[in-house]
Motif scaffolding. Sequence first.
Motif, mmCIF file in Angstrom:
data_model
loop_
_atom_site.group_PDB
_atom_site.id
_atom_site.type_symbol
_atom_site.label_atom_id
_atom_site.label_comp_id
_atom_site.label_asym_id
_atom_site.label_seq_id
_atom_site.Cartn_x
_atom_site.Cartn_y
_atom_site.Cartn_z
ATOM 1 N N UNK A 221 36.153 48.847 33.436
ATOM 2 C CA UNK A 221 36.707 49.904 32.581
ATOM 3 C C UNK A 221 38.207 49.734 32.447
ATOM 4 N N UNK A 222 38.866 49.396 33.555
ATOM 5 C CA UNK A 222 40.302 49.138 33.514
ATOM 6 C C UNK A 222 40.607 48.000 32.549
ATOM 7 N N UNK A 223 39.774 46.992 32.574
ATOM 8 C CA UNK A 223 39.948 45.849 31.673
ATOM 9 C C UNK A 223 39.852 46.284 30.217
ATOM 10 N N UNK A 224 38.874 47.129 29.913
ATOM 11 C CA UNK A 224 38.706 47.620 28.540
ATOM 12 C C UNK A 224 39.942 48.389 28.094
ATOM 13 N N UNK A 225 40.452 49.264 28.955
ATOM 14 C CA UNK A 225 41.606 50.081 28.605
ATOM 15 C C UNK A 225 42.864 49.242 28.440
ATOM 16 N N UNK A 226 43.091 48.323 29.372
ATOM 17 C CA UNK A 226 44.310 47.512 29.324
ATOM 18 C C UNK A 226 44.325 46.618 28.082
ATOM 19 N N UNK A 227 43.195 45.965 27.808
ATOM 20 C CA UNK A 227 43.141 45.074 26.646
ATOM 21 C C UNK A 227 43.064 45.869 25.342
ATOM 22 N N UNK A 228 42.749 47.148 25.422
ATOM 23 C CA UNK A 228 42.704 47.987 24.234
ATOM 24 C C UNK A 228 44.031 48.630 23.884
ATOM 25 N N UNK A 229 45.032 48.469 24.761
ATOM 26 C CA UNK A 229 46.330 49.095 24.515
ATOM 27 C C UNK A 229 47.499 48.117 24.575
ATOM 28 N N UNK A 230 47.354 47.022 25.300
ATOM 29 C CA UNK A 230 48.487 46.137 25.572
ATOM 30 C C UNK A 230 48.295 44.752 24.970
ATOM 31 N N UNK A 231 49.382 44.009 24.929
ATOM 32 C CA UNK A 231 49.319 42.580 24.621
ATOM 33 C C UNK A 231 48.401 41.903 25.641
ATOM 34 N N UNK A 232 47.586 40.966 25.181
ATOM 35 C CA UNK A 232 46.547 40.381 26.042
ATOM 36 C C UNK A 232 47.109 39.842 27.360
ATOM 37 N N UNK A 233 48.204 39.113 27.297
ATOM 38 C CA UNK A 233 48.779 38.570 28.524
ATOM 39 C C UNK A 233 49.244 39.652 29.472
ATOM 40 N N UNK A 234 49.809 40.706 28.936
ATOM 41 C CA UNK A 234 50.265 41.824 29.765
ATOM 42 C C UNK A 234 49.073 42.575 30.359
ATOM 43 N N UNK A 235 48.011 42.701 29.571
ATOM 44 C CA UNK A 235 46.810 43.390 30.051
ATOM 45 C C UNK A 235 46.201 42.658 31.235
ATOM 46 N N UNK A 236 46.124 41.347 31.131
ATOM 47 C CA UNK A 236 45.570 40.540 32.223
ATOM 48 C C UNK A 236 46.441 40.651 33.467
ATOM 49 N N UNK A 237 47.750 40.631 33.261
ATOM 50 C CA UNK A 237 48.679 40.725 34.387
ATOM 51 C C UNK A 237 48.613 42.103 35.035
ATOM 52 N N UNK A 238 48.499 43.151 34.223
ATOM 53 C CA UNK A 238 48.409 44.507 34.761
ATOM 54 C C UNK A 238 47.127 44.679 35.576
ATOM 55 N N UNK A 239 46.043 44.150 35.065
ATOM 56 C CA UNK A 239 44.777 44.236 35.792
ATOM 57 C C UNK A 239 44.884 43.545 37.153
ATOM 58 N N UNK A 240 45.550 42.406 37.194
ATOM 59 C CA UNK A 240 45.742 41.708 38.458
ATOM 60 C C UNK A 240 46.638 42.518 39.390
ATOM 61 N N UNK A 241 47.641 43.172 38.827
ATOM 62 C CA UNK A 241 48.527 44.003 39.642
ATOM 63 C C UNK A 241 47.746 45.121 40.321
ATOM 64 N N UNK A 242 46.878 45.776 39.563
ATOM 65 C CA UNK A 242 46.077 46.854 40.142
ATOM 66 C C UNK A 242 45.220 46.323 41.284
ATOM 67 N N UNK A 243 44.752 45.101 41.132
ATOM 68 C CA UNK A 243 43.961 44.496 42.210
ATOM 69 C C UNK A 243 44.809 44.350 43.480
ATOM 70 N N UNK A 244 46.082 43.999 43.321
ATOM 71 C CA UNK A 244 46.943 43.878 44.506
ATOM 72 C C UNK A 244 47.173 45.246 45.146
ATOM 73 N N UNK A 245 47.312 46.269 44.318
ATOM 74 C CA UNK A 245 47.520 47.621 44.843
ATOM 75 C C UNK A 245 46.298 48.073 45.629
#
Length: 353
Positions: A221-245
């Motif tokens: 779901x996070x992936x859907x939201x991130x890629x639905x609002x952000x630049x693809x590269x930023x969405x992928x990076x944000x998703x990885x960041x959440x994984x670190x958190x």
Amino acid sequence: MQAAITVTPEQLPEVLLHVAVVRPVFLWGAPGIGKSSLVRSFADSLGLECVTLLGTQLAPEDLIGVPQIVDGRSRFAPPVSIARDEPYCLFLDELNASSAEVQKAFYSLILDRRIGEYELPAGSVVIGAGNRATDNALARPMASALVNRLVHVHLRASATDWLRWAAGAGIHSWVLDYLRNRPDHLWIAPPKTEEPFSSPRSWHMLSDALHSYGDGIEDETLRVLAFGTLTAGHASSFRAFVKTVRNAFGLDAILKGEAGWPAAAEDRDLLYFLAETFRARLVKELAADKASASPAARLLAHRGKALLVQLAEISLEIAQIVIATDDDGNAVLPSWFLVEVTRDLPRLVAARA
């Protein structure tokens, strides 16, 4: 319209305070960087109601009004949204996206502060706003007569200003912490194709969606939201960041030697994110001149060389991201650090053998 001279969101209120109270202002800027909200906040600061007219949704008669008979004579009655007794802020949003006829209807309102027999109350301010044609947004040319009736101010996105605002505006902690690490991801120039792109507005939308789901949001779901609002590269990076958190796994732990680079195939997105964050940390903390580097920066440089070797053992491609040049082929990291990397890398590799 483009300009080399721009202002940040923090600087804008003072400009408007001195200019908009005496002359109409047109605020230029890319989509999603906060033009509308800044104008509304400015009006609030003056104690004025902000009346917004969207140029793309208007016809000339919406401004000029319709004729009515008064004492046997006809006159145009301006709409109630404009004809007010108390001073207010008239915000002409998307003005340069309106038709030529609507733009003409604004002439007297902008220059003479009147429509027909109605005159704006003393103390009212008139502010227009719009996107630029280079932003791949709807923008029509403004006639020179209209351009010459306005003071033009160009707004640029500022991560520092936005983060300062966001800290007290309830923006989701994941978004705040991510952009504190990657402020360069706050905004990107609108793409030429129809796809989501990162802007202060899109990060705010993502924050609202995350609050709605709660911290237990599933990764897909996070992936859907991130890629639905952000630049693809930023969405992928944000998703990885959440994984670190979520896994308490971050760059600081790697720098301290408490953890290593993630090597599993399923963590490749996480590895990319950590490598990019590592590069950003080096760019931020390493001085251009080694002689002026602080002890902490020297320690980071020393530790960084060893980490580059470890990263290259997992993925040479990702390790190269850390030391890569910018899009114009210019070095991003200090030259002294790159020289030391080149000099010490064979020794570090041998030590690991």
